[in-house]
Design a protein around this motif. Sequence first.
Motif, PDB file in Angstrom:
ATOM      1  N   ASN A 125       0.702  -0.888  -0.250  1.00 17.85           N
ATOM      2  CA  ASN A 125      -0.325  -0.079  -0.052  1.00 17.85           C
ATOM      3  C   ASN A 125       1.340   1.152  -0.511  1.00 17.85           C
ATOM      4  OD1 ASN A 125      -1.837   1.821   0.955  1.00 17.85           O
ATOM      5  ND2 ASN A 125      -3.184   0.108   0.695  1.00 17.85           N
ATOM      6  N   LYS A 126       0.394   2.055  -0.613  1.00 15.15           N
ATOM      7  CA  LYS A 126       1.051   2.813  -1.031  1.00 15.15           C
ATOM      8  C   LYS A 126       1.499   3.945  -0.113  1.00 15.15           C
ATOM      9  CE  LYS A 126       0.616   2.559  -5.178  1.00 15.15           C
ATOM     10  NZ  LYS A 126      -0.354   2.169  -6.958  1.00 15.15           N
ATOM     11  N   GLY A 127       0.388   3.880   0.086  1.00 15.97           N
ATOM     12  CA  GLY A 127       0.052   5.870   0.855  1.00 15.97           C
ATOM     13  C   GLY A 127       0.932   5.900   2.422  1.00 15.97           C
ATOM     14  N   PRO A 128       0.676   4.301   3.223  1.00 13.53           N
ATOM     15  CA  PRO A 128       0.602   4.714   4.243  1.00 13.53           C
ATOM     16  C   PRO A 128       2.629   5.447   4.400  1.00 13.53           C
ATOM     17  CG  PRO A 128      -0.140   3.246   4.104  1.00 13.53           C
ATOM     18  CD  PRO A 128      -0.443   3.637   2.778  1.00 13.53           C
ATOM     19  N   LEU A 129       3.367   4.661   3.525  1.00 11.28           N
ATOM     20  CA  LEU A 129       4.207   4.555   3.082  1.00 11.28           C
ATOM     21  C   LEU A 129       5.427   5.795   2.405  1.00 11.28           C
ATOM     22  CD1 LEU A 129       7.008   2.517   4.496  1.00 11.28           C
ATOM     23  CD2 LEU A 129       5.404   1.195   3.615  1.00 11.28           C
ATOM     24  N   THR A 152       5.017  -1.586  -3.409  1.00 12.55           N
ATOM     25  CA  THR A 152       5.058   0.048  -2.733  1.00 12.55           C
ATOM     26  C   THR A 152       5.094   0.422  -4.765  1.00 12.55           C
ATOM     27  OG1 THR A 152       6.273   0.569  -1.781  1.00 12.55           O
ATOM     28  CG2 THR A 152       4.471   0.234  -1.420  1.00 12.55           C
ATOM     29  N   VAL A 153       6.709   0.092  -4.871  1.00 17.41           N
ATOM     30  CA  VAL A 153       6.906   0.536  -5.968  1.00 17.41           C
ATOM     31  C   VAL A 153       7.615  -0.031  -7.100  1.00 17.41           C
ATOM     32  CG1 VAL A 153       8.910   2.700  -6.741  1.00 17.41           C
ATOM     33  CG2 VAL A 153       8.408   2.903  -4.463  1.00 17.41           C
ATOM     34  N   MET A 154       7.023   0.003  -8.300  1.00 21.78           N
ATOM     35  CA  MET A 154       7.346  -1.325  -9.350  1.00 21.78           C
ATOM     36  C   MET A 154       6.640  -2.524  -8.544  1.00 21.78           C
ATOM     37  SD  MET A 154      10.474   0.108 -10.840  1.00 21.78           S
ATOM     38  CE  MET A 154      10.882  -1.550 -12.839  1.00 21.78           C
ATOM     39  N   SER A 155       5.769  -2.931  -8.084  1.00 21.54           N
ATOM     40  CA  SER A 155       5.227  -3.744  -7.728  1.00 21.54           C
ATOM     41  C   SER A 155       6.299  -5.152  -7.581  1.00 21.54           C
ATOM     42  CB  SER A 155       4.503  -4.821  -8.632  1.00 21.54           C
ATOM     43  OG  SER A 155       5.084  -4.551 -10.096  1.00 21.54           O
ATOM     44  N   GLY A 156       6.166  -6.584  -8.512  1.00 24.04           N
ATOM     45  CA  GLY A 156       7.378  -7.470  -7.803  1.00 24.04           C
ATOM     46  C   GLY A 156       9.085  -7.170  -8.181  1.00 24.04           C
ATOM     47  N   THR A 157       9.343  -5.592  -9.339  1.00 23.07           N
ATOM     48  CA  THR A 157      10.875  -5.865  -9.599  1.00 23.07           C
ATOM     49  C   THR A 157      10.841  -5.505  -8.865  1.00 23.07           C
ATOM     50  OG1 THR A 157       9.204  -5.544 -11.740  1.00 23.07           O
ATOM     51  CG2 THR A 157      11.341  -4.533 -11.460  1.00 23.07           C
ATOM     52  N   PRO A 158      12.563  -6.065  -8.130  1.00 21.15           N
ATOM     53  CA  PRO A 158      13.249  -5.486  -6.793  1.00 21.15           C
ATOM     54  C   PRO A 158      13.663  -4.252  -7.056  1.00 21.15           C
ATOM     55  CG  PRO A 158      14.683  -7.536  -8.418  1.00 21.15           C
ATOM     56  CD  PRO A 158      12.774  -7.093  -9.287  1.00 21.15           C
ATOM     57  N   GLY A 181       2.413   2.625 -14.338  1.00 19.39           N
ATOM     58  CA  GLY A 181       2.412   1.274 -15.664  1.00 19.39           C
ATOM     59  C   GLY A 181       1.189   1.721 -16.318  1.00 19.39           C
ATOM     60  N   THR A 182      -0.460   2.477 -15.850  1.00 19.02           N
ATOM     61  CA  THR A 182      -1.373   3.690 -16.527  1.00 19.02           C
ATOM     62  C   THR A 182      -0.756   4.316 -17.768  1.00 19.02           C
ATOM     63  OG1 THR A 182      -2.838   3.239 -14.202  1.00 19.02           O
ATOM     64  CG2 THR A 182      -3.861   4.244 -15.894  1.00 19.02           C
ATOM     65  N   THR A 183       0.186   5.169 -17.363  1.00 20.49           N
ATOM     66  CA  THR A 183       0.078   6.327 -18.199  1.00 20.49           C
ATOM     67  C   THR A 183       1.508   5.804 -18.704  1.00 20.49           C
ATOM     68  OG1 THR A 183       1.508   7.134 -16.291  1.00 20.49           O
ATOM     69  CG2 THR A 183      -0.173   8.229 -16.705  1.00 20.49           C
ATOM     70  N   PRO A 321       7.696  -5.672 -14.446  1.00 22.85           N
ATOM     71  CA  PRO A 321       6.601  -4.976 -14.431  1.00 22.85           C
ATOM     72  C   PRO A 321       6.149  -4.099 -13.005  1.00 22.85           C
ATOM     73  CG  PRO A 321       6.597  -7.306 -13.853  1.00 22.85           C
ATOM     74  CD  PRO A 321       7.739  -6.980 -14.028  1.00 22.85           C
ATOM     75  N   GLY A 322       4.898  -2.969 -13.242  1.00 15.88           N
ATOM     76  CA  GLY A 322       5.032  -2.019 -12.122  1.00 15.88           C
ATOM     77  C   GLY A 322       3.729  -2.553 -11.510  1.00 15.88           C
ATOM     78  N   ALA A 323       2.276  -2.684 -12.388  1.00 18.33           N
ATOM     79  CA  ALA A 323       1.187  -3.387 -11.498  1.00 18.33           C
ATOM     80  C   ALA A 323       0.726  -4.273 -11.879  1.00 18.33           C
ATOM     81  CB  ALA A 323       0.524  -2.391 -12.117  1.00 18.33           C
ATOM     82  N   GLY A 324      -0.811  -5.017 -11.284  1.00 14.90           N
ATOM     83  CA  GLY A 324      -0.712  -6.760 -11.430  1.00 14.90           C
ATOM     84  C   GLY A 324      -0.940  -7.230 -10.538  1.00 14.90           C
ATOM     85  N   LYS A 325      -1.514  -8.412 -10.778  1.00 15.59           N
ATOM     86  CA  LYS A 325      -1.957  -9.404  -9.324  1.00 15.59           C
ATOM     87  C   LYS A 325      -0.892  -9.677  -8.895  1.00 15.59           C
ATOM     88  CE  LYS A 325      -5.042 -12.804  -8.618  1.00 15.59           C
ATOM     89  NZ  LYS A 325      -6.670 -13.946  -9.648  1.00 15.59           N
ATOM     90  N   ILE A 326      -0.133 -10.320  -9.928  1.00 11.69           N
ATOM     91  CA  ILE A 326       0.641 -11.550  -9.991  1.00 11.69           C
ATOM     92  C   ILE A 326       1.556 -11.173  -9.907  1.00 11.69           C
ATOM     93  CG2 ILE A 326       2.007 -13.548 -10.514  1.00 11.69           C
ATOM     94  CD1 ILE A 326      -0.578 -14.021  -9.705  1.00 11.69           C
ATOM     95  N   PRO A 327       2.428  -9.466 -10.099  1.00  4.75           N
ATOM     96  CA  PRO A 327       3.793  -8.962 -10.241  1.00  4.75           C
ATOM     97  C   PRO A 327       3.783  -8.001  -8.099  1.00  4.75           C
ATOM     98  CG  PRO A 327       3.065  -9.055 -12.140  1.00  4.75           C
ATOM     99  CD  PRO A 327       2.208  -9.291 -11.618  1.00  4.75           C
ATOM    100  N   THR A 328       2.304  -7.796  -8.304  1.00  8.58           N
ATOM    101  CA  THR A 328       2.403  -6.861  -7.034  1.00  8.58           C
ATOM    102  C   THR A 328       2.206  -8.356  -5.725  1.00  8.58           C
ATOM    103  OG1 THR A 328       1.446  -5.269  -7.613  1.00  8.58           O
ATOM    104  CG2 THR A 328       1.323  -5.234  -5.644  1.00  8.58           C
ATOM    105  N   GLY A 329       0.995  -9.753  -6.308  1.00  7.93           N
ATOM    106  CA  GLY A 329       0.696 -10.622  -5.013  1.00  7.93           C
ATOM    107  C   GLY A 329       3.016 -10.951  -4.914  1.00  7.93           C
ATOM    108  N   TYR A 330       3.738 -11.485  -6.322  1.00 12.94           N
ATOM    109  CA  TYR A 330       5.088 -11.413  -5.587  1.00 12.94           C
ATOM    110  C   TYR A 330       5.376 -10.235  -5.236  1.00 12.94           C
ATOM    111  CZ  TYR A 330       9.700 -12.927  -7.076  1.00 12.94           C
ATOM    112  OH  TYR A 330      10.685 -13.466  -6.670  1.00 12.94           O
ATOM    113  N   ALA A 331       5.691  -9.592  -4.651  1.00  8.76           N
ATOM    114  CA  ALA A 331       6.268  -8.516  -3.665  1.00  8.76           C
ATOM    115  C   ALA A 331       6.535  -9.256  -2.491  1.00  8.76           C
ATOM    116  CB  ALA A 331       6.072  -6.695  -4.156  1.00  8.76           C
ATOM    117  N   MET A 332       4.922  -9.439  -2.185  1.00  6.53           N
ATOM    118  CA  MET A 332       4.592  -9.941  -0.395  1.00  6.53           C
ATOM    119  C   MET A 332       5.434 -11.016  -0.380  1.00  6.53           C
ATOM    120  SD  MET A 332       0.806  -9.458  -0.041  1.00  6.53           S
ATOM    121  CE  MET A 332       0.798  -7.333   0.722  1.00  6.53           C
TER     122      MET A 332
END
Length: 349
Positions: A125-129, A152-158, A181-183, A321-332
């Motif tokens: 979650n980007k807000g708190p950080l 929070t930044v670039m999803s799961g890209t390290p 990613g959207t823009t 990748p900077g967004a999306g279900k699996i890339p962001t899940g991967y960050a976790m």
Amino acid sequence: MYKIAIIGFGVVGQGFAGLLESKAEVLRKEHGLEIRLVAIADSQKGSVVDPEGIEIAELLAWARDGKSLNLFPGKEHGLDAVATIERCGADIVFEASWTDIKTAEPATTHIRRALAQGMHVVTTNKGPLALHAHKLLAEAKDRGLELRFEGTVMSGTPLLNLARYCLAGCQISEIRGILNGTTNFILTQMSEGGSYGEALKTAQDLGYAEAVPDADVLGWDALAKVCILANTVFGAEITPDPKTLTCVGITGISAEDIEAARKAGQVYKLIGRVWREDGRVQVSVSPQRVPQEDPLAGVSGAGNALTFTTDVLGEVTIKGPGAGKIPTGYAMLVDLLDIHRALTCRKGD
Ligand code: HSE
């Protein structure tokens, strides 16, 4: 074995749960890591707490069918996120609730409650950080707890781990790149003749865009990310206020602008930048014409990329990748492994 709770069971929470399931054997065999999911809470889907463990494959099928978590087999149901955190007895809380980059709530409250309960925390979650990095990191440290936020930044890209571990011996003077990613998706579609409106709609359908897409197209999301970098990599204390910082989105970029750039051998990119100037850390977000030879020029679609300027290695660019279900899940998942390593190290194993 770690008992874990997931707060927020939308795209990211489900992406993470899916990876816990598909990678369970790798986690156990290669990393000696076992988890038991003891709670899930979601503001829309309900909640379930079960200290005996929740079966993840069954849970994912339940969520796919759109059924309420309040009806999933378990010990307690219908608790809100805070009560779930207080009652679940987890070792690590994974916070993936709704993102609000203006107030950072309710995510900040979830994180603080978890830390107060003696739980380690992972968040995407980007807000708190963006708003409270120093306070939250200090709170975790004072309690001897780990707080991780790679996604929070670039999803799961390290990206944050690259800065934290691999570039630890370098002085970083600038970080510059594509953070939304959207823009980038919209600009890429427009450069191929698509319309702004259609491209935004597709980005929403693909799950890249924020719930309120103004946050993407006006640059606020990228600004939150450059502030996270400024505050956690450069040690600054900058609040992502688009009124006081340079923050320009892509809404003023027309098909004609993109064509003019193309004729000059350039492409439009929404560039976020953090740099030191006269001893002060500065941040900005604005659309820029990038020459074809710049490594950022070839980053298309929803891709993200960042270039670090360092004293020892010169420029280091990472793209992914900077967004999306699996890339962001991967960050976790990666943050879970990192916490596991840190805790194992503490024990001297
Ligand atoms: N809306 C964001 C983006 C999601 O498009 O990059 C990832 O932070």
